[in-house]
Design a protein around this motif. Structure first.
Motif, PDB file in Angstrom:
ATOM      1  N   LEU A   1      -8.071 -21.559 -30.014  1.00  9.66           N
ATOM      2  CA  LEU A   1      -7.468 -20.561 -29.867  1.00  9.66           C
ATOM      3  C   LEU A   1      -6.740 -20.301 -29.930  1.00  9.66           C
ATOM      4  CD1 LEU A   1      -8.256 -18.240 -26.401  1.00  9.66           C
ATOM      5  CD2 LEU A   1      -6.276 -18.433 -27.334  1.00  9.66           C
ATOM      6  N   TYR A   2      -4.893 -21.234 -30.061  1.00  8.29           N
ATOM      7  CA  TYR A   2      -3.553 -21.009 -29.895  1.00  8.29           C
ATOM      8  C   TYR A   2      -3.228 -22.477 -29.998  1.00  8.29           C
ATOM      9  CZ  TYR A   2       1.021 -21.101 -28.691  1.00  8.29           C
ATOM     10  OH  TYR A   2       2.236 -21.156 -28.683  1.00  8.29           O
ATOM     11  N   ASP A   3      -2.037 -22.644 -31.596  1.00  9.09           N
ATOM     12  CA  ASP A   3      -1.841 -23.608 -32.011  1.00  9.09           C
ATOM     13  C   ASP A   3      -0.001 -23.966 -32.298  1.00  9.09           C
ATOM     14  OD1 ASP A   3      -1.299 -26.410 -32.742  1.00  9.09           O
ATOM     15  OD2 ASP A   3      -2.557 -26.151 -34.125  1.00  9.09           O
ATOM     16  N   ALA A   4       0.069 -23.999 -31.009  1.00  6.46           N
ATOM     17  CA  ALA A   4       1.747 -23.122 -31.139  1.00  6.46           C
ATOM     18  C   ALA A   4       2.267 -22.031 -31.933  1.00  6.46           C
ATOM     19  CB  ALA A   4       2.873 -25.154 -31.616  1.00  6.46           C
ATOM     20  N   ASP A   5       1.530 -21.310 -31.268  1.00  5.13           N
ATOM     21  CA  ASP A   5       1.903 -19.984 -32.282  1.00  5.13           C
ATOM     22  C   ASP A   5       3.681 -19.511 -32.460  1.00  5.13           C
ATOM     23  OD1 ASP A   5      -0.448 -19.921 -32.611  1.00  5.13           O
ATOM     24  OD2 ASP A   5      -0.976 -18.127 -32.399  1.00  5.13           O
ATOM     25  N   LEU A   6       4.154 -20.131 -31.066  1.00  2.01           N
ATOM     26  CA  LEU A   6       5.133 -19.679 -30.591  1.00  2.01           C
ATOM     27  C   LEU A   6       5.981 -20.943 -30.357  1.00  2.01           C
ATOM     28  CD1 LEU A   6       4.293 -16.571 -27.952  1.00  2.01           C
ATOM     29  CD2 LEU A   6       4.941 -16.416 -30.840  1.00  2.01           C
ATOM     30  N   PRO A   7       7.288 -21.423 -30.811  1.00  2.00           N
ATOM     31  CA  PRO A   7       8.294 -22.272 -30.203  1.00  2.00           C
ATOM     32  C   PRO A   7       8.689 -22.936 -29.635  1.00  2.00           C
ATOM     33  CG  PRO A   7       9.044 -20.959 -32.117  1.00  2.00           C
ATOM     34  CD  PRO A   7       7.876 -20.364 -31.181  1.00  2.00           C
ATOM     35  N   ASP A   8       8.613 -21.675 -28.020  1.00  4.42           N
ATOM     36  CA  ASP A   8       8.823 -22.519 -27.189  1.00  4.42           C
ATOM     37  C   ASP A   8       7.379 -22.913 -26.236  1.00  4.42           C
ATOM     38  OD1 ASP A   8      11.652 -21.486 -27.051  1.00  4.42           O
ATOM     39  OD2 ASP A   8      11.658 -19.767 -25.909  1.00  4.42           O
ATOM     40  N   TYR A   9       5.997 -22.535 -27.046  1.00  2.00           N
ATOM     41  CA  TYR A   9       5.065 -23.147 -26.288  1.00  2.00           C
ATOM     42  C   TYR A   9       4.281 -23.711 -27.036  1.00  2.00           C
ATOM     43  CZ  TYR A   9       6.418 -18.585 -22.983  1.00  2.00           C
ATOM     44  OH  TYR A   9       7.150 -18.841 -22.837  1.00  2.00           O
ATOM     45  N   ASN A  10       5.003 -25.027 -26.563  1.00  2.00           N
ATOM     46  CA  ASN A  10       4.165 -25.912 -27.690  1.00  2.00           C
ATOM     47  C   ASN A  10       2.710 -26.674 -27.291  1.00  2.00           C
ATOM     48  OD1 ASN A  10       4.935 -27.629 -29.740  1.00  2.00           O
ATOM     49  ND2 ASN A  10       5.762 -28.886 -28.829  1.00  2.00           N
ATOM     50  N   ALA A  11       1.962 -25.869 -28.106  1.00  2.00           N
ATOM     51  CA  ALA A  11       0.408 -26.616 -27.218  1.00  2.00           C
ATOM     52  C   ALA A  11      -0.285 -26.308 -27.707  1.00  2.00           C
ATOM     53  CB  ALA A  11       0.268 -26.500 -25.072  1.00  2.00           C
ATOM     54  N   ALA A  12      -1.356 -26.651 -28.126  1.00  2.00           N
ATOM     55  CA  ALA A  12      -2.380 -26.325 -28.449  1.00  2.00           C
ATOM     56  C   ALA A  12      -3.854 -25.758 -27.711  1.00  2.00           C
ATOM     57  CB  ALA A  12      -2.993 -26.958 -28.891  1.00  2.00           C
ATOM     58  N   ILE A  13      -4.590 -25.056 -27.656  1.00  2.00           N
ATOM     59  CA  ILE A  13      -5.632 -24.413 -27.066  1.00  2.00           C
ATOM     60  C   ILE A  13      -6.955 -24.459 -27.165  1.00  2.00           C
ATOM     61  CG2 ILE A  13      -6.240 -22.923 -24.767  1.00  2.00           C
ATOM     62  CD1 ILE A  13      -3.084 -21.411 -25.185  1.00  2.00           C
ATOM     63  N   ASP A  14      -7.843 -25.275 -27.129  1.00  2.00           N
ATOM     64  CA  ASP A  14      -9.661 -25.070 -27.613  1.00  2.00           C
ATOM     65  C   ASP A  14     -10.558 -24.256 -26.573  1.00  2.00           C
ATOM     66  OD1 ASP A  14      -8.054 -25.801 -30.181  1.00  2.00           O
ATOM     67  OD2 ASP A  14      -8.543 -28.370 -28.853  1.00  2.00           O
ATOM     68  N   VAL A  15     -11.202 -23.760 -27.190  1.00  2.00           N
ATOM     69  CA  VAL A  15     -11.778 -22.882 -27.146  1.00  2.00           C
ATOM     70  C   VAL A  15     -13.692 -24.760 -26.558  1.00  2.00           C
ATOM     71  CG1 VAL A  15     -13.966 -21.187 -26.524  1.00  2.00           C
ATOM     72  CG2 VAL A  15     -11.554 -20.635 -26.106  1.00  2.00           C
TER      73      VAL A  15
ATOM     74  N   ALA B   1      10.701 -27.861 -20.498  1.00  2.00           N
ATOM     75  CA  ALA B   1       9.335 -28.049 -21.703  1.00  2.00           C
ATOM     76  C   ALA B   1       8.402 -27.898 -20.244  1.00  2.00           C
ATOM     77  CB  ALA B   1       9.774 -29.542 -22.565  1.00  2.00           C
ATOM     78  N   ARG B   2       8.312 -28.637 -19.236  1.00  2.00           N
ATOM     79  CA  ARG B   2       7.990 -28.843 -18.272  1.00  2.00           C
ATOM     80  C   ARG B   2       7.524 -26.980 -17.440  1.00  2.00           C
ATOM     81  NH1 ARG B   2       4.987 -31.329 -14.422  1.00  2.00           N
ATOM     82  NH2 ARG B   2       4.787 -33.434 -15.462  1.00  2.00           N
ATOM     83  N   ASP B   3       8.576 -26.627 -17.134  1.00  2.00           N
ATOM     84  CA  ASP B   3       8.684 -25.522 -17.024  1.00  2.00           C
ATOM     85  C   ASP B   3       7.609 -23.869 -18.635  1.00  2.00           C
ATOM     86  OD1 ASP B   3       9.656 -22.876 -15.566  1.00  2.00           O
ATOM     87  OD2 ASP B   3      10.967 -22.190 -16.677  1.00  2.00           O
ATOM     88  N   ARG B   4       8.203 -24.210 -19.413  1.00  2.00           N
ATOM     89  CA  ARG B   4       6.964 -23.792 -20.701  1.00  2.00           C
ATOM     90  C   ARG B   4       5.554 -24.098 -20.289  1.00  2.00           C
ATOM     91  NH1 ARG B   4      11.444 -24.257 -25.229  1.00  2.00           N
ATOM     92  NH2 ARG B   4      13.418 -23.257 -24.395  1.00  2.00           N
ATOM     93  N   LEU B   5       5.693 -24.900 -20.236  1.00  2.00           N
ATOM     94  CA  LEU B   5       4.457 -25.121 -19.951  1.00  2.00           C
ATOM     95  C   LEU B   5       3.300 -24.676 -18.927  1.00  2.00           C
ATOM     96  CD1 LEU B   5       1.551 -27.092 -21.204  1.00  2.00           C
ATOM     97  CD2 LEU B   5       2.203 -29.205 -19.279  1.00  2.00           C
ATOM     98  N   TRP B   6       3.836 -24.395 -17.917  1.00  2.00           N
ATOM     99  CA  TRP B   6       3.360 -24.396 -16.745  1.00  2.00           C
ATOM    100  C   TRP B   6       2.934 -22.980 -16.786  1.00  2.00           C
ATOM    101  CZ3 TRP B   6       4.226 -27.923 -11.511  1.00  2.00           C
ATOM    102  CH2 TRP B   6       3.779 -29.203 -11.981  1.00  2.00           C
ATOM    103  N   HIS B   7       3.847 -22.317 -16.944  1.00  2.00           N
ATOM    104  CA  HIS B   7       4.386 -20.916 -17.731  1.00  2.00           C
ATOM    105  C   HIS B   7       3.020 -20.565 -18.787  1.00  2.00           C
ATOM    106  CE1 HIS B   7       5.819 -17.307 -19.265  1.00  2.00           C
ATOM    107  NE2 HIS B   7       5.513 -16.487 -18.609  1.00  2.00           N
ATOM    108  N   LEU B   8       3.349 -21.559 -19.563  1.00  2.00           N
ATOM    109  CA  LEU B   8       1.307 -21.136 -20.724  1.00  2.00           C
ATOM    110  C   LEU B   8       0.990 -20.752 -19.693  1.00  2.00           C
ATOM    111  CD1 LEU B   8       0.036 -20.534 -23.117  1.00  2.00           C
ATOM    112  CD2 LEU B   8       0.608 -23.689 -23.516  1.00  2.00           C
ATOM    113  N   LEU B   9      -0.508 -22.348 -18.869  1.00  2.00           N
ATOM    114  CA  LEU B   9      -0.734 -22.275 -17.573  1.00  2.00           C
ATOM    115  C   LEU B   9      -1.114 -20.617 -17.461  1.00  2.00           C
ATOM    116  CD1 LEU B   9      -0.953 -25.366 -17.370  1.00  2.00           C
ATOM    117  CD2 LEU B   9      -2.725 -24.937 -18.656  1.00  2.00           C
ATOM    118  N   GLU B  10       0.000 -20.212 -16.027  1.00  2.00           N
ATOM    119  CA  GLU B  10       0.008 -19.576 -15.779  1.00  2.00           C
ATOM    120  C   GLU B  10      -0.487 -18.453 -16.728  1.00  2.00           C
ATOM    121  OE1 GLU B  10       3.561 -18.743 -13.909  1.00  2.00           O
ATOM    122  OE2 GLU B  10       3.776 -20.624 -12.898  1.00  2.00           O
TER     123      GLU B  10
END
Length: 707
Positions: A421-435, A456-465
């Protein structure tokens, strides 16, 4: 006056020191994990009965310098044990410490016990018996720096056992730790108000609520205990003890009658609420406290002001990160909206969780809950709180919604239940999301060294929220993994076991595949290779196919579904080959023409060079491997020409090798392969599926044939 050691949990020694002073003990010395006092017997009884923080009261019987085990037995045998116990009393010895001769606590305890037995038998008494479950007398001995100290365990079992808690949750706070948390959270100030209101929205079996009620009603914490270590002690003075008990009962009766306020707890688990009510009944507090089955995220303040102290879930078990951080974020919003005018104490296992509350703490205190370091943060909502605004815009929310709207339709049309679904599309949210059907797997990439860990941790948790807010997936179905670039077989290694594994079957075109979302770094299905597997389905009708480094045999399944005459899968891992067999069974593929071979692929190729050739060889090796089960190491950049040449010995004259790998900067040696008589057709770009278009370097794919 005698010497006592008052033991407590590490970290609360200053609180215990102040409590002992308030109990009238003048001679107090704070030490590690407790305080040493000089006190009368009446004062010792008072400490045992009234201390809310102590875990044990140890009456020092003697001390001596010792060098050997024989020295210890000698001083114990010479001590006057008739001042302590009768020969017909049962006993147990707890020993702590070590020396050159005593390297095990059981050995030390045995020496002490033998010395006591020798004392009585030498005087013609019967041999005292050991009772490990319910002894009359408990002796505590400690050996340190050549000095032995032996004491009577005056309290008997630990003082945290108040007697009211027979039912509890999975990870309850000990009663004395709960009391320490309450004191740090400011319960003394709250109790000085005309009306005392207390609330715990994650009350579990009610420990914090009941401890608060014991304080509010002036109930001695030891009043409900039946067993004490001094009851069989020869120095025990029953009259003094019973007078203290009568005074404590009178104070409790008065405290109950004068109580003004509300003490409440709530939890989502009705079984824990039942346990809390039973515990409160045993503590004679059922008319003082109340418990309700309520979600903390929906609870309302029971009064306009008061003290809220709670111990929300820590989420320390693997796989609970997402649910826990979302819980804290939403709980913080609930507190801000509903508990203005209150003071709060929140106990958490990770300070980064406390940050998700978006509240500014006045004070923080460290505690040790069992083996877990925890932090108590105190908040004053009687004062204006700063407004915490998210510095992030709506970019990530918009991107996730846009991607899901577009790709979910595409995946449904393609017949895919597993897609990116998403693969680090935006540089601040450095994660991949698979369905994966109804689940999301969020894989955090290692952040650049220039990004601070906290950022980095704050960005990850904002992504999860944001994921939870804008995507249609249940929070319990969002799985977080921290993913780094892997080498060798590291990608195949098992992760720390989650409380419960999440395994399910997902559809890919006509195939059905088992995936494990929790136990390994990878799930068992490489999503970026989907089109390569589809090519095997489309072009292998009636052909013989060899799948080297087969992993969970997903490519083999597609070849078999496409009508392959023979499919041989080779991999070093028995675990993954068994997984592959399950994938074949899921697709109703059975028969002797499907083979699964556990072997080092290099060795197997050398040993089977004269076997029947294959029309198609699928070759997807790891980037690097130094497995103990391999001869030497594999570096795919260095070794790919040799690997292809070796594999080609089992290739028909007009056959093809489908060669793929995931090395980011891989460069195929066209000249080397040309000299070896092979042509190379680079199909990398054509093999990147729609959901990986932004990640064009995720793999390389070549069709290799003889010139």
């Amino acid at each position: 006056m005698q010497t006592y050691f008052i033991a407590c949990a590490k970290g609360i020694e200053p609180l215990l020191f102040e409590e002992l002073k308030q109990l009238g003990i003048d001679d107090v010395k704070q030490t590690m994990a407790g305080c040493q006092i000089t006190a009368s017997l009446q004062q010792a009884y008072t400490v045992a009965l009234w201390s809310r923080l102590a875990s044990r009261v140890l009456l020092q019987l003697g001390r001596a310098d010792v060098t050997t085990a024989a020295d210890i037995q000698a001083v114990i045998t010479q001590f006057d044990w008739q001042q302590v116990m009768r020969a017909d009393n049962t006993l147990i010895v707890d020993f702590n410490g070590r020396s050159d001769e005593i390297r095990h606590s059981q050995f030390g305890a045995q020496i002490i016990k033998d010395g006591i037995v020798d004392y009585f038998t030498a005087r013609g008494f019967a041999r005292p018996n050991v009772d490990k479950q319910d002894p009359d007398i408990r002796i505590a001995a400690r050996l340190a720096k050549g000095q032995l100290v032996w004491s009577l365990d005056f309290s008997g079992e630990s003082l945290h056992r108040r007697g009211y808690r027979q039912q509890q949750g999975e990870a309850p706070l000990r009663e004395n730790l709960a009391a320490a948390v309450l004191q740090r959270a400011g319960i003394s100030d709250a109790l000085s108000q005309p009306c005392f209101n207390f609330f715990d929205p994650f009350c579990g079996s009610g420990t914090l609520v009941i401890e608060a009620a014991l304080m509010a009603t002036d109930c001695a914490p030891g009043l409900g205990r039946a067993n004490w270590g001094f009851l069989s002690w020869q120095g025990h003075q029953p009259a003094v003890w019973h007078e203290l008990l009568e005074q404590a009962e009178a104070r409790f009766k008065k405290g109950r009658a004068q109580f003004n306020g509300s003490i409440t707890g709530s939890d989502t688990n009705p079984h824990l609420i039942d346990a809390a009510r039973s515990n409160a009944k045993r503590a004679l507090l059922k008319d003082i406290v109340s418990f309700d089955v309520t979600d903390a995220l929906q609870t309302q303040a029971p009064a306009s002001d008061g003290l809220l102290v709670t111990n929300p879930p820590y989420g320390e078990r693997l796989g609970e990160e997402v649910e826990t951080l979302l819980l804290y974020r939403r709980f913080g919003r609930q507190l801000s909206a509903q508990f203005q005018g209150w003071k709060l104490g929140i106990l958490a296992g990770d300070e980064s969780l406390l940050k998700r509350l978006k509240l500014r703490s006045d004070k923080k205190y460290k505690f040790l809950n069992g083996a877990l370091d925890v932090t108590l943060a105190c908040y004053d909502l009687t004062k204006e709180q700063p407004v915490f605004t998210e510095s992030k815009g709506d970019d990530i929310a918009n991107r996730l919604k846009k991607n899901h709207q577009k790709l979910s339709k595409w995946a449904a049309k393609e017949g895919l239940e597993a897609w990116r679904l998403y693969d680090a599309d935006l540089p601040d949210y450095n994660a991949a999301i698979d369905v994966y059907a109804d689940y999301l797997v969020v894989q955090e990439y290692a952040p650049p060294k220039t990004i601070p860990e906290g950022v980095a941790r704050d960005r990850l948790w904002h992504l999860l929220e944001t994921i939870s807010d804008v995507l249609p997936f249940a929070e319990e179905n969002i799985i977080l993994k921290v993913r780094q670039r892997q080498s060798g077989t590291q990608q195949y290694q098992k992760r720390q076991q989650r409380a419960e594994s999440v395994c399910l079957n997902v559809r890919e075109y006509r195939g059905l595949f088992e995936v494990n979302l929790t136990d390994y770094l990878d799930t068992g299905l490489f999503l970026d290779h989907r089109l390569v597997r589809k090519e095997l389905f489309d072009k292998c009708d009636g052909l013989d196919v060899l799948n080297l480094f087969a992993y969970t045999c997903s490519a083999s399944v597609q070849a078999a579904l496409g009508g392959a005459n023979r499919v041989v899968s080779v991999d070093m891992s028995k675990t993954y080959l068994q997984w592959g067999k399950r994938n074949f069974a899921l697709n109703d593929l059975h028969g002797p023409h499907y083979e699964f071979i556990q072997a080092d692929c290099f060795n197997w190729l050398r040993e089977n060079r004269d076997s029947a050739p294959f029309d198609v060889i699928f070759l997807d090796p790891p980037t690097f491997s130094n497995s103990k089960r391999m001869d030497g190491t594999l570096d795919i950049q260095r070794d790919h020409v040799g690997l292809i040449k070796t594999a080609a010995r089992l290739l028909t004259d007009d056959g093809v090798i489908l060669f793929s790998n995931n090395r980011r900067k891989f460069e195929i040696d066209v000249d080397g392969l040309d000299k070896a008589g092979f042509s190379v057709n680079d199909q990398t770009q054509a093999s990147i599926p729609e959901d990986f278009k932004r990640h064009k370097g995720i793999h390389h794919y070549f069709i290799i044939s003889r010139i």
